[in-house]
Design an enzyme around this catalytic site. Structure first.
Site, PDB file in Angstrom:
ATOM      1  N   TYR A  54       0.742  -1.150   0.015  1.00 29.35           N
ATOM      2  CA  TYR A  54       0.008   0.161   0.078  1.00 29.35           C
ATOM      3  C   TYR A  54       0.800   1.350   0.139  1.00 29.35           C
ATOM      4  O   TYR A  54       1.524   1.513   0.956  1.00 29.35           O
ATOM      5  CB  TYR A  54      -0.894   0.055   1.174  1.00 29.35           C
ATOM      6  CG  TYR A  54      -1.898  -1.173   1.208  1.00 29.35           C
ATOM      7  CD1 TYR A  54      -2.003  -2.006   0.079  1.00 29.35           C
ATOM      8  CD2 TYR A  54      -2.699  -1.535   2.280  1.00 29.35           C
ATOM      9  CE1 TYR A  54      -3.049  -2.958  -0.036  1.00 29.35           C
ATOM     10  CE2 TYR A  54      -3.617  -2.348   2.125  1.00 29.35           C
ATOM     11  CZ  TYR A  54      -3.892  -3.144   1.126  1.00 29.35           C
ATOM     12  OH  TYR A  54      -4.800  -4.317   1.025  1.00 29.35           O
ATOM     13  N   TRP A 207     -12.694  -8.000   2.442  1.00 32.80           N
ATOM     14  CA  TRP A 207     -12.256  -6.417   1.706  1.00 32.80           C
ATOM     15  C   TRP A 207     -13.261  -6.097   0.761  1.00 32.80           C
ATOM     16  O   TRP A 207     -13.922  -6.859   0.135  1.00 32.80           O
ATOM     17  CB  TRP A 207     -10.939  -6.690   1.295  1.00 32.80           C
ATOM     18  CG  TRP A 207     -10.312  -7.649   0.276  1.00 32.80           C
ATOM     19  CD1 TRP A 207      -9.783  -8.925   0.348  1.00 32.80           C
ATOM     20  CD2 TRP A 207     -10.439  -7.344  -1.232  1.00 32.80           C
ATOM     21  NE1 TRP A 207      -9.589  -9.383  -0.773  1.00 32.80           N
ATOM     22  CE2 TRP A 207     -10.016  -8.350  -1.778  1.00 32.80           C
ATOM     23  CE3 TRP A 207     -11.018  -6.220  -2.003  1.00 32.80           C
ATOM     24  CZ2 TRP A 207      -9.764  -8.441  -3.194  1.00 32.80           C
ATOM     25  CZ3 TRP A 207     -10.713  -6.271  -3.450  1.00 32.80           C
ATOM     26  CH2 TRP A 207     -10.178  -7.534  -3.891  1.00 32.80           C
ATOM     27  N   ALA A 211     -17.688  -2.620  -2.622  1.00 34.23           N
ATOM     28  CA  ALA A 211     -17.157  -3.082  -4.020  1.00 34.23           C
ATOM     29  C   ALA A 211     -16.637  -1.949  -4.692  1.00 34.23           C
ATOM     30  O   ALA A 211     -16.865  -0.836  -5.836  1.00 34.23           O
ATOM     31  CB  ALA A 211     -18.333  -3.394  -5.044  1.00 34.23           C
ATOM     32  N   ASN A 297     -20.689   4.226   7.677  1.00 31.37           N
ATOM     33  CA  ASN A 297     -20.352   2.750   7.826  1.00 31.37           C
ATOM     34  C   ASN A 297     -20.536   2.071   9.034  1.00 31.37           C
ATOM     35  O   ASN A 297     -20.821   0.869   8.962  1.00 31.37           O
ATOM     36  CB  ASN A 297     -19.066   2.448   6.775  1.00 31.37           C
ATOM     37  CG  ASN A 297     -19.286   3.240   5.492  1.00 31.37           C
ATOM     38  OD1 ASN A 297     -20.369   3.620   5.154  1.00 31.37           O
ATOM     39  ND2 ASN A 297     -18.023   3.170   4.905  1.00 31.37           N
TER      40      ASN A 297
HETATM   41  P1  NDP Z   1     -15.105  -0.597  -0.091  1.00 33.38           P
HETATM   42  O1  NDP Z   1     -15.113  -1.475  -1.271  1.00 33.38           O
HETATM   43  O2  NDP Z   1     -15.842  -0.463   1.205  1.00 33.38           O
HETATM   44  O3  NDP Z   1     -14.423   0.938  -0.760  1.00 33.38           O
HETATM   45  C1  NDP Z   1     -14.049   2.010   0.369  1.00 33.38           C
HETATM   46  C2  NDP Z   1     -14.286   3.343  -0.520  1.00 33.38           C
HETATM   47  O4  NDP Z   1     -15.679   3.613  -1.018  1.00 33.38           O
HETATM   48  C3  NDP Z   1     -13.853   4.496   0.111  1.00 33.38           C
HETATM   49  O5  NDP Z   1     -12.443   4.610   0.252  1.00 33.38           O
HETATM   50  C4  NDP Z   1     -14.411   5.567  -0.390  1.00 33.38           C
HETATM   51  O6  NDP Z   1     -13.707   6.069  -1.606  1.00 33.38           O
HETATM   52  C5  NDP Z   1     -15.924   4.938  -0.718  1.00 33.38           C
HETATM   53  N1  NDP Z   1     -16.823   5.147   0.518  1.00 33.38           N
HETATM   54  C6  NDP Z   1     -16.636   4.324   1.764  1.00 33.38           C
HETATM   55  N2  NDP Z   1     -17.577   4.619   2.407  1.00 33.38           N
HETATM   56  C7  NDP Z   1     -18.819   5.485   1.758  1.00 33.38           C
HETATM   57  C8  NDP Z   1     -19.767   6.220   1.953  1.00 33.38           C
HETATM   58  N3  NDP Z   1     -20.507   5.771   3.253  1.00 33.38           N
HETATM   59  N4  NDP Z   1     -20.345   6.998   1.098  1.00 33.38           N
HETATM   60  C9  NDP Z   1     -19.750   7.220  -0.138  1.00 33.38           C
HETATM   61  N5  NDP Z   1     -18.570   6.671  -0.329  1.00 33.38           N
HETATM   62  C10 NDP Z   1     -18.118   5.862   0.662  1.00 33.38           C
HETATM   63  O7  NDP Z   1     -13.457  -1.087   0.545  1.00 33.38           O
HETATM   64  P2  NDP Z   1     -11.999  -1.101   0.059  1.00 33.38           P
HETATM   65  O8  NDP Z   1     -12.103  -1.293  -1.419  1.00 33.38           O
HETATM   66  O9  NDP Z   1     -11.214   0.343   0.387  1.00 33.38           O
HETATM   67  O10 NDP Z   1     -11.429  -2.144   0.978  1.00 33.38           O
HETATM   68  C11 NDP Z   1     -11.282  -1.943   2.386  1.00 33.38           C
HETATM   69  C12 NDP Z   1      -9.938  -2.544   2.956  1.00 33.38           C
HETATM   70  O11 NDP Z   1      -9.862  -4.037   2.466  1.00 33.38           O
HETATM   71  C13 NDP Z   1      -8.640  -2.012   2.234  1.00 33.38           C
HETATM   72  O12 NDP Z   1      -8.337  -0.759   2.866  1.00 33.38           O
HETATM   73  C14 NDP Z   1      -7.761  -2.891   2.588  1.00 33.38           C
HETATM   74  O13 NDP Z   1      -7.152  -2.738   3.973  1.00 33.38           O
HETATM   75  C15 NDP Z   1      -8.373  -4.194   2.220  1.00 33.38           C
HETATM   76  N6  NDP Z   1      -8.001  -4.630   0.837  1.00 33.38           N
HETATM   77  C16 NDP Z   1      -7.466  -6.030   0.777  1.00 33.38           C
HETATM   78  C17 NDP Z   1      -7.326  -6.391  -0.419  1.00 33.38           C
HETATM   79  C18 NDP Z   1      -6.495  -7.703  -0.512  1.00 33.38           C
HETATM   80  O14 NDP Z   1      -6.179  -8.158  -1.586  1.00 33.38           O
HETATM   81  N7  NDP Z   1      -6.265  -8.390   0.503  1.00 33.38           N
HETATM   82  C19 NDP Z   1      -7.784  -5.675  -1.554  1.00 33.38           C
HETATM   83  C20 NDP Z   1      -8.522  -4.555  -1.234  1.00 33.38           C
HETATM   84  C21 NDP Z   1      -8.553  -4.173  -0.148  1.00 33.38           C
HETATM   85  P3  NDP Z   1     -13.835   7.273  -2.235  1.00 33.38           P
HETATM   86  O15 NDP Z   1     -14.392   8.531  -1.413  1.00 33.38           O
HETATM   87  O16 NDP Z   1     -12.566   7.691  -3.001  1.00 33.38           O
HETATM   88  O17 NDP Z   1     -15.109   7.200  -3.376  1.00 33.38           O
END
Ligand code: NDP
Length: 329
Positions: A54, A207, A211, A297
């Site tokens: 990351y 994770w 989406a 959330n």
């Molecule tokens: P999500 O699918 O929940 O996406 C999160 C993103 O959505 C936020 O960063 C924000 O982005 C947007 N968001 C979140 N809440 C809201 C809301 N209430 N209203 C509007 N927009 C919102 O999760 P992530 O894809 O971030 O994954 C979560 C965690 O999982 C990661 O941080 C990591 O630690 C882990 N992960 C692990 C992986 C692996 O391969 N093991 C791969 C991917 C993630 P924005 O504001 O930019 O739109």
């Protein structure tokens, strides 16, 4: 906050946790990262997820500085790292003994901690024998540098093999898998892994519960300028959104949003509550770029009780992707 046991271990993990992918050291300032961690911790989140990948290590540096500054008691939180993608040169990536151990040492330094609570193999490495990786993880655990180890996006077969190698050789077995799980991405968690939960006592930290934001419904009106879809290295996500499947999901998110409104809640809360309802999910890792997103959330815990059989059926009808269990299952 609700706490769940991580599989059959004695470790209690908050049902909602906070991750740093794309955000820490990249999309958001360090001040916002701190405000998010404080908001999470104050609401009972005890797990912060990270990886050597990351922001090329910056995410761990930012998180380590915040943990140090806040001075929260070490026995009140868990922190992770993941090994696989540390660099492009030989031995800077993969799951060889050399990289697993060096990546752990580097993560400990960046996070400024004496041990990692959870250490994941970020992907399987077909070029390294599983025995080598299991032995390296075992050594880190016996040295006290790691407490529990696990995998991310490994097949059920590979997880089972790692478990059996460990049991046969008096080594330490993996206890947790970190798969993608959300309303659109279900097969692995609901079908492929189903024998591992009771079978080897595997826990899951899942994770992308939203989406990558599609399950907030906010992409119905185009791409907001301050969203992750604008982050330069995520071209694949923009391409996906523009694809037929991406557009289908945006349409489904619209329908789910109407259902959420009928229930008097919001789509992000409904989508996260839906993940929480699965008893094989130990923790849902949240991502956020703004404190109000995280506040929304975290409230998903209060929405789980709205998910009656009737509501779950309505969700299934909209999604149309209920996995069919294999006949031998
Ligand atoms: P999500 O699918 O929940 O996406 C999160 C993103 O959505 C936020 O960063 C924000 O982005 C947007 N968001 C979140 N809440 C809201 C809301 N209430 N209203 C509007 N927009 C919102 O999760 P992530 O894809 O971030 O994954 C979560 C965690 O999982 C990661 O941080 C990591 O630690 C882990 N992960 C692990 C992986 C692996 O391969 N093991 C791969 C991917 C993630 P924005 O504001 O930019 O739109």
């Amino acid at each position: 906050m609700e706490y769940r046991y991580l599989g059959k271990t004695g470790l209690q993990i908050s049902a909602l946790s906070l991750g740093s992918w794309v955000t820490f050291g990249n999309q958001i300032s360090d001040d916002v990262a701190e405000a998010l961690m404080v908001k999470a911790y104050d609401n009972g989140v005890n797990f912060f997820d990270n990886a050597e990948l990351y922001a090329d290590g910056k995410s761990e540096i930012v998180m380590g500085n915040i943990l140090k500054k806040q001075g929260w008691r070490r026995d009140t939180w868990l922190v992770s790292s993941k090994v696989y993608w540390g660099g492009k040169l030989p031995n800077q990536y993969g799951l060889s003994r050399k990289h697993v151990i060096e990546a752990c040492h580097a993560a400990l330094k960046r996070l400024q901690v004496d041990y990692l609570d959870l250490y994941y193999c970020h992907r399987p490495d077909k070029n390294t024998p599983i025995e080598e990786t299991v032995a390296a993880m075992t050594d880190l655990i016996r040295q006290g540098k790691v407490l529990y180890w696990g995998t991310s996006e490994w097949s059920a077969e590979a997880i089972r093999e790692a478990y059996e190698v460990a049991k046969r050789n008096y080594l330490v077995a993996p206890v947790v898998e970190q798969p993608q799980y959300n309303m659109f991405h279900r097969e692995r968690v609901e079908v492929e892994y189903r024998r591992l939960y009771a079978g080897i006592g595997m826990g899951t930290t899942i994770w992308s519960p939203l989406a990558s934001g599609i399950l907030t419904g906010k992409y119905s009106q185009g791409i907001p300028t301050d969203s992750r879809m604008q982050v330069s290295e995520l071209q694949w996500l923009r391409d996906f959104m523009a694809s037929e499947e991406g557009q289908k999901r945006i349409q489904k998110a619209r329908e789910l949003q109407s259902l959420a409104q009928e229930l008097g809640t919001t789509l992000p809360k409904l989508a996260i509550a839906w993940c929480l309802k699965n008893p094989n999910v130990s923790s849902v890792i949240l991502g956020a770029t703004k404190v109000p997103q995280l506040e929304e959330n975290l409230d998903a815990l209060n929405v789980v009780s709205l998910l009656s059989n009737e509501v779950m059926e309505k969700i299934e009808t909209i999604l149309g992707n209920k996995p069919k269990f294999p006949a031998f299952g």
